[in-house]
Motif scaffolding. Structure first.
Motif, short mmCIF file in Angstrom:
data_model
loop_
_atom_site.label_atom_id
_atom_site.label_comp_id
_atom_site.label_asym_id
_atom_site.label_seq_id
_atom_site.Cartn_x
_atom_site.Cartn_y
_atom_site.Cartn_z
N SER A 100 0.82 -1.21 0.00
CA SER A 100 0.00 0.00 0.00
C SER A 100 0.85 1.25 0.00
CB SER A 100 -0.92 0.02 1.23
OG SER A 100 -1.56 1.28 1.35
N SER A 143 -6.33 8.92 -5.59
CA SER A 143 -7.10 7.84 -4.98
C SER A 143 -7.27 8.09 -3.48
CB SER A 143 -6.44 6.49 -5.23
OG SER A 143 -5.15 6.45 -4.65
N HIS A 145 -8.19 6.29 0.57
CA HIS A 145 -8.26 5.12 1.44
C HIS A 145 -9.01 5.54 2.69
CE1 HIS A 145 -6.89 1.13 2.87
NE2 HIS A 145 -7.07 1.70 4.05
N HIS A 146 -9.98 4.70 3.09
CA HIS A 146 -10.79 5.00 4.27
C HIS A 146 -10.51 4.00 5.39
CE1 HIS A 146 -14.26 7.31 2.05
NE2 HIS A 146 -13.11 7.96 2.04
N MET A 329 -10.49 1.32 -0.48
CA MET A 329 -9.13 0.95 -0.06
C MET A 329 -8.14 1.14 -1.19
SD MET A 329 -9.92 -2.60 1.95
CE MET A 329 -11.16 -2.68 3.24
N ALA A 330 -6.94 1.58 -0.81
CA ALA A 330 -5.84 1.65 -1.77
C ALA A 330 -5.28 0.26 -2.02
CB ALA A 330 -4.74 2.57 -1.23
#
Length: 359
Positions: A100, A143, A145-146, A329-330
């Motif tokens: 990631s 992008s 990511h959470h 998500m990344a």
């Protein structure tokens, strides 16, 4: 008249939950927790799974509104909250288990939201319920990511049906203006997956500040490295300010809205930091049941530092318009087959749609 009824519902619900938690503390949770072994929870999961088609995201949102009322323009759950801005710098050593970009060592902007569980926008900040932390990481390529986390290391529902059943049990009875205590006790007795979190909340008072709270991933996730190897992990954010809890005396004397102002004032003094700690699973660790803890010794990695530099009321924060879907998500991080984790995405989508629709 409508405002008076709304206030009555909020007051009645608060008294009901306080009464329910006291009953649990002295006569219910302890014996249930003692018997709520992994086998008992597994049996509950199997029984609930038979009804799982009944637990739809639409039904869960309807149940939340039946329990807490409809509050136009606000989230259906974790309604009361405060926004914050900051950055995250990941530790490149984590690259051994995840490719990631979060762990590239670069600094990324973060939009955060702290909150209190439940759909009551007027809930007291001293309420004995979980605190939440939602993060949106903004990566250089555009992008996102959470991450959505709680202040309890476990969740209260192993399957979506438990989540639905809890809020059905908390529905306001129009005749009394409050939930039915007997129905809620029935829910507790029939759902052992709820017991461990209930006990944790009874034994750990809320924090004096969001800055003095650890936040847990609850669910397990897949970390995937450059070679395609998958490692199952959980993670938590540990406050460098230290974890603190209010005493029982402080709980009874705190004003109803102290958390937001405490966070704003703390960020004015200096940035607030949390260490991201990744825990690597061992054989036998439950991967798809967020109500069960991993026991025994585990390898852990310090995966980076979250730094928050400012905080502001929810309606002024960039977090207001964010749907913190945890399945955004990344590359290098993926969900497990945890049914509650997978259920969050459609639930969050419906909540977000209703909130925007009602503006």
């Amino acid at each position: 008249m409508e405002k008076q009824m709304s206030n009555r519902k909020v007051y009645s619900r608060r008294n009901f939950l306080i009464s329910a938690s006291r009953i649990a503390a002295i006569g219910f949770v302890a014996p249930v927790v003692a018997s709520a072994t992994a086998a008992a929870v597994a049996k509950s999961v199997r029984q609930s799974s038979e009804k799982q088609t009944e637990a739809t995201a639409q039904e869960v949102m309807d149940a939340l509104e039946d329990a807490y009322g409809s509050h136009p323009g606000q989230r259906k759950n974790h309604t009361k909250g405060v926004g914050a801005l900051g950055t995250f710098v990941g530790n490149p050593k984590v690259k051994e288990i995840s490719r990631s970009p979060l762990f590239s060592g670069e600094q990324f902007d973060v939009v955060a939201r702290f909150s209190i569980a439940g759909g009551d926008p007027m809930v007291s900040d001293a309420d004995k319920s979980p605190r939440g932390l939602a993060l949106e990481f903004r990566l250089p390529d555009g992008s996102l990511h959470h991450m959505t986390m709680l202040s309890t290391p476990m969740f209260f529902a192993a399957v979506p049906q438990t989540f639905l059943d809890k809020f059905i049990a908390l529905a306001i009875d129009p005749a009394t203006g409050k939930p039915d205590m007997a129905k809620f006790k029935q829910f507790e007795a029939s759902h052992p997956d709820n017991a461990l979190q209930a006990q944790f909340l009874q034994e750990n008072n809320p924090p004096p500040s969001y800055a003095n709270c650890a936040y847990y991933s609850i669910h397990a996730f897949k970390f995937i490295n450059d070679a395609g190897k998958t490692t199952i992990v959980k993670f938590r954010f540990v406050p460098q300010d230290g974890e603190k809890h209010l005493s029982n005396a402080q709980l009874s004397s705190m004003p109803p809205n102290f958390l937001e102002q405490a966070l704003i004032e703390r960020t004015r003094l200096s940035p607030i930091n949390w260490d991201m700690i990744v825990t690597i699973s061992e054989p036998g660790d439950p991967e798809t049941n967020s109500t069960l803890l991993w026991s025994g010794k585990h390898r852990e990695l310090n995966a980076g530092t979250l730094t928050l530099t400012s905080a502001m009321p929810s309606n002024l924060a960039g977090s207001y318009n964010i749907n913190y879907d945890p399945l955004i998500m990344a590359d290098g991080i993926a969900p497990t087959d945890d049914p509650v984790l997978l259920f969050r995405s459609p639930s969050y989508a419906i909540s977000h749609t209703r909130r925007i629709r009602d503006l």
